[in-house]
Design a protein around this motif. Sequence first.
Motif, PDB file in Angstrom:
ATOM      1  N   SER A 374       0.827  -1.218   0.000  1.00 14.37           N
ATOM      2  CA  SER A 374       0.000   0.000   0.000  1.00 14.37           C
ATOM      3  C   SER A 374       0.860   1.266   0.000  1.00 14.37           C
ATOM      4  O   SER A 374       0.388   2.337  -0.371  1.00 14.37           O
ATOM      5  CB  SER A 374      -0.938  -0.003   1.202  1.00 14.37           C
ATOM      6  OG  SER A 374      -0.191  -0.202   2.383  1.00 14.37           O
ATOM      7  N   ASP A 437      -7.989  -5.999  -1.180  1.00 15.86           N
ATOM      8  CA  ASP A 437      -8.103  -5.138   0.006  1.00 15.86           C
ATOM      9  C   ASP A 437      -8.847  -5.889   1.098  1.00 15.86           C
ATOM     10  O   ASP A 437     -10.067  -6.077   1.035  1.00 15.86           O
ATOM     11  CB  ASP A 437      -8.844  -3.852  -0.378  1.00 15.86           C
ATOM     12  CG  ASP A 437      -8.888  -2.840   0.769  1.00 15.86           C
ATOM     13  OD1 ASP A 437      -8.600  -3.231   1.927  1.00 15.86           O
ATOM     14  OD2 ASP A 437      -9.223  -1.672   0.513  1.00 15.86           O
ATOM     15  N   GLU A 439      -9.441  -5.031   4.102  1.00 15.83           N
ATOM     16  CA  GLU A 439     -10.283  -4.191   4.961  1.00 15.83           C
ATOM     17  C   GLU A 439     -11.597  -3.839   4.274  1.00 15.83           C
ATOM     18  O   GLU A 439     -12.522  -3.356   4.913  1.00 15.83           O
ATOM     19  CB  GLU A 439      -9.559  -2.862   5.294  1.00 15.83           C
ATOM     20  CG  GLU A 439      -8.111  -3.004   5.769  1.00 15.83           C
ATOM     21  CD  GLU A 439      -8.018  -3.820   7.043  1.00 15.83           C
ATOM     22  OE1 GLU A 439      -8.806  -3.528   7.962  1.00 15.83           O
ATOM     23  OE2 GLU A 439      -7.188  -4.743   7.105  1.00 15.83           O
ATOM     24  N   ASN A 440     -11.648  -4.047   2.960  1.00 17.67           N
ATOM     25  CA  ASN A 440     -12.776  -3.519   2.192  1.00 17.67           C
ATOM     26  C   ASN A 440     -13.378  -4.624   1.327  1.00 17.67           C
ATOM     27  O   ASN A 440     -13.302  -4.580   0.100  1.00 17.67           O
ATOM     28  CB  ASN A 440     -12.272  -2.337   1.345  1.00 17.67           C
ATOM     29  CG  ASN A 440     -13.381  -1.648   0.579  1.00 17.67           C
ATOM     30  OD1 ASN A 440     -14.566  -1.885   0.830  1.00 17.67           O
ATOM     31  ND2 ASN A 440     -13.007  -0.814  -0.377  1.00 17.67           N
ATOM     32  N   ASN A 441     -13.921  -5.657   1.996  1.00 15.07           N
ATOM     33  CA  ASN A 441     -14.686  -6.697   1.307  1.00 15.07           C
ATOM     34  C   ASN A 441     -13.885  -7.387   0.193  1.00 15.07           C
ATOM     35  O   ASN A 441     -14.437  -7.744  -0.842  1.00 15.07           O
ATOM     36  CB  ASN A 441     -15.983  -6.082   0.751  1.00 15.07           C
ATOM     37  CG  ASN A 441     -16.973  -7.146   0.302  1.00 15.07           C
ATOM     38  OD1 ASN A 441     -16.982  -8.251   0.847  1.00 15.07           O
ATOM     39  ND2 ASN A 441     -17.772  -6.840  -0.699  1.00 15.07           N
ATOM     40  N   ARG A 442     -12.586  -7.537   0.397  1.00 16.66           N
ATOM     41  CA  ARG A 442     -11.728  -8.213  -0.596  1.00 16.66           C
ATOM     42  C   ARG A 442     -11.799  -7.526  -1.971  1.00 16.66           C
ATOM     43  O   ARG A 442     -11.747  -8.166  -3.010  1.00 16.66           O
ATOM     44  CB  ARG A 442     -12.105  -9.694  -0.777  1.00 16.66           C
ATOM     45  CG  ARG A 442     -12.037 -10.551   0.480  1.00 16.66           C
ATOM     46  CD  ARG A 442     -10.591 -10.875   0.799  1.00 16.66           C
ATOM     47  NE  ARG A 442     -10.463 -11.846   1.877  1.00 16.66           N
ATOM     48  CZ  ARG A 442     -10.585 -11.558   3.179  1.00 16.66           C
ATOM     49  NH1 ARG A 442     -10.880 -10.338   3.558  1.00 16.66           N
ATOM     50  NH2 ARG A 442     -10.407 -12.496   4.090  1.00 16.66           N
ATOM     51  N   LYS A 443     -11.913  -6.216  -1.964  1.00 18.10           N
ATOM     52  CA  LYS A 443     -12.013  -5.471  -3.231  1.00 18.10           C
ATOM     53  C   LYS A 443     -10.763  -5.701  -4.071  1.00 18.10           C
ATOM     54  O   LYS A 443      -9.639  -5.629  -3.582  1.00 18.10           O
ATOM     55  CB  LYS A 443     -12.175  -3.976  -2.925  1.00 18.10           C
ATOM     56  CG  LYS A 443     -12.328  -3.098  -4.155  1.00 18.10           C
ATOM     57  CD  LYS A 443     -12.708  -1.660  -3.744  1.00 18.10           C
ATOM     58  CE  LYS A 443     -12.942  -0.790  -4.970  1.00 18.10           C
ATOM     59  NZ  LYS A 443     -11.671  -0.278  -5.506  1.00 18.10           N
ATOM     60  N   THR A 445      -8.236  -4.719  -7.245  1.00 15.77           N
ATOM     61  CA  THR A 445      -7.789  -3.613  -8.090  1.00 15.77           C
ATOM     62  C   THR A 445      -6.541  -4.042  -8.845  1.00 15.77           C
ATOM     63  O   THR A 445      -5.584  -4.533  -8.231  1.00 15.77           O
ATOM     64  CB  THR A 445      -7.439  -2.351  -7.239  1.00 15.77           C
ATOM     65  OG1 THR A 445      -8.486  -2.108  -6.311  1.00 15.77           O
ATOM     66  CG2 THR A 445      -7.249  -1.136  -8.119  1.00 15.77           C
TER      67      THR A 445
END
Length: 462
Positions: A374, A437, A439-443, A445
């Motif tokens: 990150s 990600d 922290e964010n619902n396995r988003k 990118t």
Amino acid sequence: MEVQFPENFWWGSAASGPQTEGRIAGDGKGENIFDYWYSKEPEKFFDQVGPDQASEVYQKYKEDVQLMVQTGHNSFRTSIQWSRLIPDGVGAINPQAVAFYNHYFDELINNGIEPFVNLYHFDMPMGLQAKGGWLNRETVDAYVEYAKTCFALFGDKVKKWFTHNEPIVPVEAGYLYQLHYPEESNLAHAVQVGFHEALASALAIKAYRESGHSGEIGIILNLTPSYPRDSNNPEDVCAAKIADAFFNRSFLDPAVKGTFPEELVKILKELSIVPKMQENDLAVIQNNTIDLLGINYYQPRRIKAKESAVDQNAAPMPEDYFDIYDMPGKKMNPYRGWEIYEKGIYDILSNVRDNYGNLPCFISENGMGVENESRFLGEDGMIHDDYRIEFVRDHLRYVHQAIQEGANCLGYHMWTCMDNWSWTNAYKNRYGFISVDLENNRKRTIKKSGYWFKQVSEKNGF
């Protein structure tokens, strides 16, 4: 174009079922050794993140396949989880698993991505491990039945099969260096496990050929070239040969030549550690060699003649015959603690060409794990992993050189497609073309390397 690859080159990445699929309530999956071990000793896993926390491919495979298209994949390797398909390792088949794998493979094929499917990626069903796992001959029989089940269920769709991924890892990690469950350090057990894996592979190959399917079957080996400290010093050269026999040729030779390396057999006979086998086993291994070799390459092994004292409390161990050489000035990946030596990939391909009949092969894994990626998140919301682009490009140059010099290398798969859960390291080091990600619902990118790889795949070079 400075580097142009042959037509129909395989571009893609590799992953495994246990590292990507995850668990959902009621999915019918049985427990494997990692599920069990995590339930007993979660503190042994980085940040106490277990296999249930994988990247949720079970739910998100359709989205993931679209991301593969966007990152230039024409092929992709994953594995069927034995404990998902046959929850107890033997017996009843889980219909939800059959449906999932059918949908997953269809989704890949319908999007122009050929599925390469591996049968075993370290994930022994706990029901079998409780009876000894690979130490127990019954596991070989159970594995062959599992393989036949996979061929019957999915053989019309899948034309590239692999019996094992890195079969040396259960040997080393489970039975020598206490890195994976059952955390033993016992060379006799390690040898028996390795023999049973090699035999299971040959028997699965035999079953595949008898099944009448028209595809190819091979094995995926992590080949770690052993370089002597001083190639003019016979003792260093001999030590490197022994290391090579233990860690590379122990599986490469039986898979390709149908025989075990003489140096290794001699040592095991001297130690009175010869694996238990049945009358026909060596003939089965001899007569059922692979069609296709997958090569995983991450790092070299630097070896010198044995100078340190043998640890009598641990003996016998492979390291009784050599020492690791800490070569000054080597290029390192500081996060993983691994040397980066791009020419190693060329040396492996040249060795397969010259000493293993130049059989069809491909780079089935190569990659770079980096912590805290990150840090490289740009204002555009993308991770700028230029170091990964450089790593892949520098290795591909050597792959290309080997092909120019006659190596029969058909493709390159990076580890891995999207950041995935990795055994005891969980998500510590990230390897993917695509970030996940937590922290964010396995988003998901796509990283800069993913867009770069799409261009390489489209141009078939760079």
